[in-house]
Structure formats: C-alpha cells, structure tokens
Enzyme design. Structure first.
Site, PDB file in Angstrom:
ATOM      1  N   ASP A  39       0.835  -1.200   0.000  1.00 17.81           N
ATOM      2  CA  ASP A  39       0.000   0.000   0.000  1.00 17.81           C
ATOM      3  C   ASP A  39       0.871   1.253   0.000  1.00 17.81           C
ATOM      4  O   ASP A  39       0.912   2.004   0.982  1.00 17.81           O
ATOM      5  CB  ASP A  39      -0.936  -0.009   1.217  1.00 17.81           C
ATOM      6  CG  ASP A  39      -1.854  -1.224   1.229  1.00 17.81           C
ATOM      7  OD1 ASP A  39      -2.091  -1.796   0.153  1.00 17.81           O
ATOM      8  OD2 ASP A  39      -2.332  -1.602   2.314  1.00 17.81           O
ATOM      9  N   HIS A  63      -3.626  -2.118  -4.059  1.00 14.89           N
ATOM     10  CA  HIS A  63      -4.713  -1.132  -4.144  1.00 14.89           C
ATOM     11  C   HIS A  63      -4.245  -0.182  -5.239  1.00 14.89           C
ATOM     12  O   HIS A  63      -3.655   0.865  -4.971  1.00 14.89           O
ATOM     13  CB  HIS A  63      -4.861  -0.353  -2.831  1.00 14.89           C
ATOM     14  CG  HIS A  63      -5.554  -1.082  -1.730  1.00 14.89           C
ATOM     15  ND1 HIS A  63      -6.853  -1.535  -1.847  1.00 14.89           N
ATOM     16  CD2 HIS A  63      -5.158  -1.424  -0.484  1.00 14.89           C
ATOM     17  CE1 HIS A  63      -7.215  -2.123  -0.714  1.00 14.89           C
ATOM     18  NE2 HIS A  63      -6.207  -2.086   0.127  1.00 14.89           N
ATOM     19  N   LYS A  94     -12.545  -4.565  -3.508  1.00 15.83           N
ATOM     20  CA  LYS A  94     -13.762  -4.509  -2.670  1.00 15.83           C
ATOM     21  C   LYS A  94     -14.950  -3.924  -3.428  1.00 15.83           C
ATOM     22  O   LYS A  94     -15.560  -2.938  -3.009  1.00 15.83           O
ATOM     23  CB  LYS A  94     -13.519  -3.727  -1.379  1.00 15.83           C
ATOM     24  CG  LYS A  94     -12.447  -4.319  -0.483  1.00 15.83           C
ATOM     25  CD  LYS A  94     -12.392  -3.607   0.861  1.00 15.83           C
ATOM     26  CE  LYS A  94     -11.332  -4.167   1.771  1.00 15.83           C
ATOM     27  NZ  LYS A  94      -9.944  -3.805   1.363  1.00 15.83           N
ATOM     28  N   ASN A 100     -24.228  -4.820 -13.091  1.00 17.57           N
ATOM     29  CA  ASN A 100     -23.819  -4.141 -14.323  1.00 17.57           C
ATOM     30  C   ASN A 100     -22.660  -3.187 -14.072  1.00 17.57           C
ATOM     31  O   ASN A 100     -21.708  -3.115 -14.857  1.00 17.57           O
ATOM     32  CB  ASN A 100     -25.015  -3.386 -14.913  1.00 17.57           C
ATOM     33  CG  ASN A 100     -24.689  -2.768 -16.256  1.00 17.57           C
ATOM     34  OD1 ASN A 100     -24.411  -3.490 -17.218  1.00 17.57           O
ATOM     35  ND2 ASN A 100     -24.693  -1.446 -16.324  1.00 17.57           N
TER      36      ASN A 100
HETATM   37  P1  5BU Z   1      -1.773  -3.470   7.157  1.00 19.49           P
HETATM   38  O1  5BU Z   1      -0.746  -2.449   6.831  1.00 19.49           O
HETATM   39  O2  5BU Z   1      -1.162  -4.873   7.361  1.00 19.49           O
HETATM   40  O3  5BU Z   1      -2.689  -3.063   8.269  1.00 19.49           O
HETATM   41  O4  5BU Z   1      -2.652  -3.538   5.821  1.00 19.49           O
HETATM   42  C1  5BU Z   1      -3.766  -4.382   5.691  1.00 19.49           C
HETATM   43  C2  5BU Z   1      -4.286  -4.390   4.279  1.00 19.49           C
HETATM   44  O5  5BU Z   1      -5.399  -5.285   4.202  1.00 19.49           O
HETATM   45  C3  5BU Z   1      -4.788  -3.053   3.768  1.00 19.49           C
HETATM   46  O6  5BU Z   1      -4.491  -2.992   2.380  1.00 19.49           O
HETATM   47  C4  5BU Z   1      -6.295  -3.114   3.939  1.00 19.49           C
HETATM   48  O7  5BU Z   1      -6.978  -2.407   2.921  1.00 19.49           O
HETATM   49  C5  5BU Z   1      -6.584  -4.587   3.826  1.00 19.49           C
HETATM   50  N1  5BU Z   1      -7.711  -5.066   4.652  1.00 19.49           N
HETATM   51  C6  5BU Z   1      -7.704  -5.047   6.026  1.00 19.49           C
HETATM   52  O8  5BU Z   1      -6.755  -4.586   6.639  1.00 19.49           O
HETATM   53  N2  5BU Z   1      -8.766  -5.546   6.729  1.00 19.49           N
HETATM   54  C7  5BU Z   1      -9.856  -6.070   6.136  1.00 19.49           C
HETATM   55  O9  5BU Z   1     -10.772  -6.561   6.798  1.00 19.49           O
HETATM   56  C8  5BU Z   1      -9.842  -6.078   4.715  1.00 19.49           C
HETATM   57  C9  5BU Z   1      -8.782  -5.584   4.013  1.00 19.49           C
HETATM   58 BR1  5BU Z   1     -11.271  -6.798   3.842  1.00 19.49          BR
END
Ligand code: 5BU
Length: 275
Positions: A39, A63, A94, A100
């Site tokens: 990210d 993302h 997500k 559509n």
């Molecule tokens: P982290 O830096 O390890 O906290 O990032 C977690 C990633 O997983 C981040 O890209 C979120 O958008 C993604 N995520 C999450 O943290 N929790 C969820 O329940 C979901 C996605 Br669905």
C-alpha cells in the site's frame, strides 16, 4: 478430512477453479502462505518493494487506485515481477455495486483489473447479483473472487447472519467464488444439518496480521500468524505495514528481513495446524 487438515498440495490437486489451484500450488512450491499488501503511493516504490518481497510470497495484494503516477506500463512491470518471482496478483478492489456497474469497474476504466489480477474481492452487501456481474467478466478469464465475510477492523458490521449469508452466497456460486476474506475458517458456517458441505474448499485470506503491534490508530486490529493460521484455520496471511514499515521512506533491507520473518512464521503456523 476437512480442508483445515489437508495440505495445500492435496487441495491444489482437486481444486476446480484455475486461480485457486494456482494459488495453492504456488503456496506449496514456495512454502509460503504470505501475501504482502503493498500500500504505497509511488509506482517506483511499489515495484521496488515487490521485487524485494517477491521470493517470499505466494501473492501480492494491490490497491492500484492509490498509486499517484499510475500508467499502463506499471501493470506490465508488475506482471514481469509476477513471472520472475512466481507469485499471483490480488487487487483488493472490494467491489460493492450492482452487477452491471461492477462488471464495468472490473473490466474497464483506467485500471482494467480483470486483465491482470488473478484474484479480486467483493462485499456481499448487494446480494448474489454482484457475483454474477463479476463472474460475467472474470470467469471466462479463469479468475477467482473472494467475498468479504468478515473484516479485521474494530466494530465491523460483517458478523453473525451477514457472515453466514456471505458463505451461502459463495456456496451457490462456487465456480467463481474461491473463498473469503475472513478472520477464521468458514467450514460449515451457515449450512443446514441436511446440507453436505464436506467437499467444499474455500480459501481463507486474512488481513490484520502483525507480529509486533496489536493495531493502529484507525481501527485496524492485528493478530499473529499463529492465532490466524494455527488457531483460526486461515490459509493466507496478508501483511502490509508489518513488512514495509510505518515511517517515511522505505528501508529495503528491513523489508526483505521482515518478509522472510513473516514467511517463516506463516509456514510454521501451517505446519503446526496440519500436524
Ligand atoms: P496493514 O498495513 O497490514 O494493516 O494492511 C492491511 C491491508 O489489508 C490493507 O491494504 C487493507 O486495505 C486490507 N484489509 C484489512 O486490513 N482488513 C480487512 O478486513 C480487509 C482488508 Br477486507
């Protein structure tokens, strides 16, 4: 035996979905159930992190809409790294709209997600039409979909009957839905006593994983690979900031060290689970 106690290789051998099979095969081949979530907002940094963690992962989660200098060539470079290091790609999009619209968001726009992302995910909130909409694009390409059955955040509304309905929706579309984003194994969740669910094999990919922190200041909650994989039966750990850090700038040597550390922890937790 349930998918909880089978090896990744045993599950790969009989999984009907090409993306799920490829992921399970990759996990076994690389002895890695680690997915790194990259990210970061600059294209160069994105590619540098992926090149360094690549040897240690089965899957890279993106993302792509946070990248400021996105251009089509970035996807070509991502695909080259996927081939170089032998990992699959998961755009964490997500989706959450009508069939559509999600079909258009998945196939078109700047990012054309379906053309390069082996796996993507969707909120079950619109009902089954979100799955059929995405499947109309992704199934002919051999893609797989994860439904968000639970989330890692404090106060998540995806609990109880919502989670059960998500699992039922997946069961009704198991040709395209390969599993869940969830915090625990979903075997038998929402199934009636009469229903046979012994042959189902949904993959559980789990974000909210950290070895050194229990959360952040914005509602994220972390559990360890042991809690997630051994105790809760999940298949893939998704780690972001635990690997690339929270400070300004990225220490590429530290990223490599953390990737190897999380790979080892995730694999040890799996070996403990299968006994
Ligand atoms: P982290 O830096 O390890 O906290 O990032 C977690 C990633 O997983 C981040 O890209 C979120 O958008 C993604 N995520 C999450 O943290 N929790 C969820 O329940 C979901 C996605 Br669905």
């Amino acid at each position: 035996s349930s998918s909880q106690t089978q090896t990744y290789a045993q599950r790969a051998a009989k999984h009907p979905n090409p993306s799920a099979k490829a992921l399970l095969d990759t996990i076994e081949r690389k002895k890695s159930n680690l997915c790194v979530s990259v990210d970061v907002t600059k294209g160069d940094e994105f590619l540098n992190v992926i090149d360094v963690v690549g040897p240690y992962v089965c899957l890279i989660k993106t993302h792509v809409d946070i990248i400021e200098d996105f251009e089509t060539s970035l996807i070509e470079k991502l695909q080259a790294l996927s081939a170089k290091h032998d990992f699959l790609i998961f755009e964490d999009r997500k989706f959450a709209d009508i069939g559509n619209t999600v079909a258009l968001q998945y196939s078109s726009g700047v990012h054309k997600i379906a053309t390069w992302s082996h796996i993507t995910n969707a909120h079950p909130v619109p009902g089954p039409s979100i799955v059929t909409g995405l499947a109309s694009v992704g199934k002919p390409l051999g893609r797989g979909l994860l439904l968000l059955a639970e989330m890692s955040t404090k106060g998540s509304l995806a609990t109880g009957t919502y989670t059960e309905e998500a699992v039922r929706m997946a069961r009704a579309h198991s040709d395209f839905v390969i599993g869940f984003i969830a915090q625990r194994r979903m075997d038998g969740v929402g199934a009636s006593a009469a229903q046979s669910v012994v042959d189902e094999d949904f993959l559980i990919l789990t974000p909210g994983v950290g070895l050194d922190s229990r959360g952040d200041s914005m509602g994220q909650q972390y559990r360890t690979p042991k809690e997630v994989v051994t105790e809760s039966g999940c298949d893939v750990i998704i780690v972001g900031r635990g690997i690339y850090g929270t400070g300004n700038g990225i220490d590429i040597q530290a990223v490599q060290t953390q990737a190897e550390r999380y790979r080892a922890a995730g694999w040890a937790a799996y070996l403990d689970r299968i006994g």
